[in-house]
Write a protein that holds these residues in place. Sequence first.
Motif, PDB file in Angstrom:
ATOM      1  N   CYS A  97      35.870  30.996  48.841  1.00 37.02           N
ATOM      2  CA  CYS A  97      36.602  31.996  48.044  1.00 37.02           C
ATOM      3  C   CYS A  97      35.707  33.108  47.507  1.00 37.02           C
ATOM      4  CB  CYS A  97      37.316  31.331  46.871  1.00 37.02           C
ATOM      5  SG  CYS A  97      38.747  30.371  47.330  1.00 37.02           S
TER       6      CYS A  97
ATOM      7  N   CYS B  38      45.112  35.325  49.998  1.00 39.27           N
ATOM      8  CA  CYS B  38      44.461  36.496  49.417  1.00 39.27           C
ATOM      9  C   CYS B  38      45.446  37.647  49.302  1.00 39.27           C
ATOM     10  CB  CYS B  38      43.294  36.947  50.283  1.00 39.27           C
ATOM     11  SG  CYS B  38      42.081  35.656  50.610  1.00 39.27           S
TER      12      CYS B  38
ATOM     13  N   ARG C 134      41.879  45.716  43.803  1.00 47.35           N
ATOM     14  CA  ARG C 134      41.776  44.368  43.244  1.00 47.35           C
ATOM     15  C   ARG C 134      42.037  43.336  44.336  1.00 47.35           C
ATOM     16  NH1 ARG C 134      45.525  42.300  38.307  1.00 47.35           N
ATOM     17  NH2 ARG C 134      47.134  42.976  39.737  1.00 47.35           N
ATOM     18  N   VAL C 135      41.345  42.210  44.226  1.00 48.10           N
ATOM     19  CA  VAL C 135      41.532  41.090  45.144  1.00 48.10           C
ATOM     20  C   VAL C 135      41.867  39.860  44.308  1.00 48.10           C
ATOM     21  CG1 VAL C 135      40.424  39.569  46.829  1.00 48.10           C
ATOM     22  CG2 VAL C 135      39.904  42.013  46.829  1.00 48.10           C
ATOM     23  N   ARG C 136      42.944  39.187  44.671  1.00 51.47           N
ATOM     24  CA  ARG C 136      43.315  37.925  44.019  1.00 51.47           C
ATOM     25  C   ARG C 136      43.396  36.855  45.095  1.00 51.47           C
ATOM     26  NH1 ARG C 136      48.564  39.103  40.693  1.00 51.47           N
ATOM     27  NH2 ARG C 136      48.883  40.685  42.257  1.00 51.47           N
ATOM     28  N   ILE C 137      42.798  35.701  44.815  1.00 52.44           N
ATOM     29  CA  ILE C 137      42.777  34.607  45.787  1.00 52.44           C
ATOM     30  C   ILE C 137      43.336  33.347  45.138  1.00 52.44           C
ATOM     31  CG2 ILE C 137      41.348  33.139  47.262  1.00 52.44           C
ATOM     32  CD1 ILE C 137      39.405  35.462  47.520  1.00 52.44           C
ATOM     33  N   LYS C 138      44.282  32.733  45.837  1.00 51.48           N
ATOM     34  CA  LYS C 138      44.834  31.445  45.420  1.00 51.48           C
ATOM     35  C   LYS C 138      44.461  30.439  46.494  1.00 51.48           C
ATOM     36  CE  LYS C 138      49.227  30.414  45.801  1.00 51.48           C
ATOM     37  NZ  LYS C 138      50.682  30.463  45.651  1.00 51.48           N
TER      38      LYS C 138
ATOM     39  N   ASN D 251      43.154  29.801  51.923  1.00 48.27           N
ATOM     40  CA  ASN D 251      43.028  30.747  50.831  1.00 48.27           C
ATOM     41  C   ASN D 251      44.119  31.788  51.011  1.00 48.27           C
ATOM     42  OD1 ASN D 251      40.553  29.639  49.816  1.00 48.27           O
ATOM     43  ND2 ASN D 251      39.509  30.606  51.520  1.00 48.27           N
TER      44      ASN D 251
ATOM     45  N   GLU E 140      36.191  37.014  48.490  1.00 48.00           N
ATOM     46  CA  GLU E 140      36.494  38.000  47.453  1.00 48.00           C
ATOM     47  C   GLU E 140      35.447  39.105  47.415  1.00 48.00           C
ATOM     48  OE1 GLU E 140      37.725  38.176  42.754  1.00 48.00           O
ATOM     49  OE2 GLU E 140      36.831  36.344  43.537  1.00 48.00           O
TER      50      GLU E 140
ATOM     51  N   GLU F 198      44.999  44.495  46.780  1.00 49.26           N
ATOM     52  CA  GLU F 198      45.707  45.673  46.282  1.00 49.26           C
ATOM     53  C   GLU F 198      44.824  46.895  46.484  1.00 49.26           C
ATOM     54  OE1 GLU F 198      47.216  45.160  42.322  1.00 49.26           O
ATOM     55  OE2 GLU F 198      47.699  43.068  42.715  1.00 49.26           O
TER      56      GLU F 198
ATOM     57  N   ASN G 286      36.342  43.018  48.379  1.00 50.63           N
ATOM     58  CA  ASN G 286      36.208  44.018  47.317  1.00 50.63           C
ATOM     59  C   ASN G 286      35.394  45.242  47.723  1.00 50.63           C
ATOM     60  OD1 ASN G 286      37.639  43.595  44.824  1.00 50.63           O
ATOM     61  ND2 ASN G 286      36.524  41.670  44.653  1.00 50.63           N
TER      62      ASN G 286
END
Length: 85
Positions: free
Chosen positions: A3, A30, A18-22, A28, A7, A33, A11
């Motif tokens: 992760c 991802c 913005r990067v969001r990872i779950k 992962n 990320e 935005e 980036n």
Amino acid sequence: GPCEEIEKRLNVLPHVQRVRIKKDDVWNDCLVETVREVDLRPNIFELVVRNGWALRALTLDNKGFEDVYLDLTRREGVAGEAAGS
């Protein structure tokens, strides 16, 4: 891939805001935005291939500010109703 590495590399792509990872047990998820409506799928695909990562899906979601605002206010309304119940 890991992760933190994913990320970090996402980036630095141009136009990324913005990067969001779950993370789940295997994959992962991802969310990338961008500062404007830019299709980064070719850049992301190239990054994945270059790093030897697996890719399950790659989609584009063009939501404008109005759509995001409406989504957020709907969620807050539903959360407020549930809390009041």
